[in-house]
Design a protein around this motif. Structure first.
Motif, PDB file in Angstrom:
ATOM      1  N   GLN A   1      -9.525  -0.181   2.133  1.00 49.58           N
ATOM      2  CA  GLN A   1      -9.108  -0.306   3.529  1.00 49.58           C
ATOM      3  C   GLN A   1     -10.238   0.017   4.487  1.00 49.58           C
ATOM      4  O   GLN A   1     -10.307  -0.524   5.598  1.00 49.58           O
TER       5      GLN A   1
ATOM      6  N   SER B   1      -1.486  -1.899   5.628  1.00 47.18           N
ATOM      7  CA  SER B   1      -2.505  -1.001   6.175  1.00 47.18           C
ATOM      8  C   SER B   1      -2.625  -1.221   7.679  1.00 47.18           C
ATOM      9  O   SER B   1      -2.638  -2.359   8.158  1.00 47.18           O
TER      10      SER B   1
ATOM     11  N   ASP C   1       0.835  -1.203   0.000  1.00 46.76           N
ATOM     12  CA  ASP C   1       0.000   0.000   0.000  1.00 46.76           C
ATOM     13  C   ASP C   1       0.871   1.255   0.000  1.00 46.76           C
ATOM     14  O   ASP C   1       1.895   1.316   0.678  1.00 46.76           O
TER      15      ASP C   1
ATOM     16  N   THR D   1      -9.271  -9.008   4.290  1.00 46.47           N
ATOM     17  CA  THR D   1      -8.596  -8.467   5.472  1.00 46.47           C
ATOM     18  C   THR D   1      -7.154  -8.950   5.562  1.00 46.47           C
ATOM     19  O   THR D   1      -6.266  -8.203   5.990  1.00 46.47           O
TER      20      THR D   1
ATOM     21  N   ILE E   1      -5.157  -6.864   3.028  1.00 36.90           N
ATOM     22  CA  ILE E   1      -5.018  -5.458   3.412  1.00 36.90           C
ATOM     23  C   ILE E   1      -3.967  -5.287   4.505  1.00 36.90           C
ATOM     24  O   ILE E   1      -3.137  -4.372   4.455  1.00 36.90           O
ATOM     25  N   SER E   2      -3.958  -6.176   5.489  1.00 34.59           N
ATOM     26  CA  SER E   2      -2.958  -6.048   6.565  1.00 34.59           C
ATOM     27  C   SER E   2      -1.556  -6.337   6.046  1.00 34.59           C
ATOM     28  O   SER E   2      -0.592  -5.674   6.438  1.00 34.59           O
TER      29      SER E   2
ATOM     30  N   ASP F   1      -5.240  -0.602   9.563  1.00 36.79           N
ATOM     31  CA  ASP F   1      -6.632  -0.600  10.010  1.00 36.79           C
ATOM     32  C   ASP F   1      -6.935  -1.736  10.972  1.00 36.79           C
ATOM     33  O   ASP F   1      -7.827  -1.622  11.810  1.00 36.79           O
TER      34      ASP F   1
END
Length: 457
Positions: free
Chosen positions: A366, A177, A54, A169, A172-173, A179
């Motif tokens: 995200q 990210s 990202d 998820t 994304i991690s 989040d």
């Protein structure tokens, strides 16, 4: 036909084998999967022109580099996060560029542990209420009660697995990210608020801890601020049936509500004042004020993207209020409807996060983590929804994203002028999300247990 007869027992055997896998084993498998994704990211970024990592991860790493040099992370253009993230990623510069991803992946696993504990706690509470009701009616409980207790553990494990094995998820991690880091403290706040109800001694200290976690996550990301009303109302001892009673809740708070407010203000003030002392007004503007005045005319999932793109320099205060009004009205309505009971608090916070993301002026992939981290807390409360319908809703949600991603790809990588197409697909995705939320609210209910009884005692 013969194949269907033989496949049914095979499916049952497979299901029973999956049930025998311990939660710790699921955690280990998930950790290995995330490690593989992090290693793949290194190879992908070196070979592909479309990066896996990202861009925000790179921005925060640059901010960490500024901190190491004795400066401010906000010296890096577009750094608009808490300085804590830059501190976390300092080892990116000193040790290895993937260190921060390991931290965020670890919080993925910690979040699953918290989901498992919270769901088990909620189901045990509901099961206890069912048993107490039957005992009050002087019924003798059958042995199936023990089976239901075992099923609670299975359901809690499956809820956590819905987070652990969610490909969105996990990706994304491992893209870098943070989040999942902030989502952990959102779920921790809910867990502590529900835990305080079961504690006979010193529940106020647990609520105070929930306030500390809530203030910290508001410092990290501003959106949890909108959960505050639901948190506050769930600590009420009586249901507010009219505006007058609701006003009294704020004028005359009880002890637990005061502890929540004090904990939140103390935590938020400490972090804000500390970083203001270090980085001055620039920190206040970039970390807080900017998010209220930002205008992102780049393509995103938001319903308001096309409006912002067409009127990038002529947005008025009235237009902003018209955009925000439906979102705040829904948040207020959902907080009053589901926030006044601790048993419905997880679903309340999930629905609030869903509304915040769906109605936000800027929506990226995200942001979906904000409510995907909360959805496993509520899965056991959708018994009225069949598995087929649930899969249809998931497929519909994915189709909405796919329809948007096509014109977005053509704009980003082929330089086609697809702004109006993107605007249309953003509207379609908004309608899909609104429909799904409506169905989830309509079909929400408490978990039922098969606590059979025999003759009276």
């Amino acid at each position: 036909y013969k194949h269907s007869l033989t496949s049914a027992p095979n499916m049952k055997r497979m299901y029973s084998r999956l049930q025998q896998i311990s939660f710790r084993t699921h955690l280990l498998i998930s950790a290995l999967l995330r490690l593989l994704l992090i290693c793949y990211a290194q190879f992908h970024d070196a070979k592909s022109e479309v990066p896996y990592t990202d861009i925000d991860y790179k921005v925060v790493t640059d901010g960490a580099r500024q901190v190491l040099a004795g400066g401010t992370p906000f010296a890096r253009h577009t750094y608009r996060y808490s300085p804590i993230l830059a501190y976390i990623q300092i080892p990116n510069v000193v040790l290895h560029a993937a260190y921060g991803k390991l931290i965020y992946a670890a919080f993925d696993l910690l979040l699953a542990v918290l989901i498992h504990a919270l769901v088990r706690q909620q189901l045990q509470l509901q099961f206890g209420h069912a048993v107490q009701y039957l005992l009050s009616k002087q019924h003798k409980l059958c042995l199936e009660t023990q089976t239901e207790k075992q099923r609670i553990e299975t359901l809690a494990c499956w809820a956590a697995c819905c987070w652990l094995y969610n490909p969105l998820t996990a990706v994304i991690s491992t893209r870098g990210s943070g989040d999942s880091f902030s989502s952990f403290f959102v779920v921790l706040s809910i867990y502590l608020l529900l835990k305080a109800e079961q504690e006979a001694t010193q529940p106020c200290w647990i609520v105070f801890g929930a306030g500390l976690a809530h203030g910290f996550v508001i410092h990290l990301r501003l959106y949890p601020l909108l959960f505050s009303l639901a948190y506050y109302l769930c600590l009420s001892t009586k249901l507010a049936k009219n505006p007058r009673e609701l006003l009294l809740r704020f004028i005359l708070p009880n002890k637990q509500q005061l502890c929540l407010v004090l904990g939140t203000l103390l935590s938020l003030t400490i972090f804000t004042w500390s970083f203001y002392s270090l980085y001055g007004w620039q920190y206040i503007y970039e970390a807080y004020i900017y998010h209220f005045v930002r205008k992102d005319v780049r393509h995103n999932f938001s319903l308001h993207f096309l409006l912002q793109y067409l009127s990038s320099e002529q947005s008025t205060l009235v237009m902003k209020l018209l955009i925000l009004a439906p979102q705040f009205l829904l948040i207020f309505y959902l907080s009053l409807s589901f926030g006044q009971f601790r048993q419905t608090l997880p679903f309340c916070v999930f629905s609030l996060a869903f509304v915040i993301v769906t109605y936000n002026s800027v929506v990226t992939s995200q942001y979906f983590v904000w409510y995907l981290a909360l959805l496993p807390l509520c899965l056991c409360n959708f018994e009225r929804l069949s598995l087929k319908r649930c899969l249809c809703y998931v497929l519909l949600w994915l189709i909405g994203q796919g329809l948007w991603l096509l014109p977005a790809y053509l704009l980003e990588f082929k330089t086609w002028h697809t702004f109006y197409w993107i605007g249309l697909q953003s509207a379609v995705f908004f309608i899909i999300n609104s429909y799904i939320l409506k169905q989830l609210v309509y079909n929400y209910g408490f978990k039922s247990f098969k606590v059979r009884t025999s003759k009276k005692i």
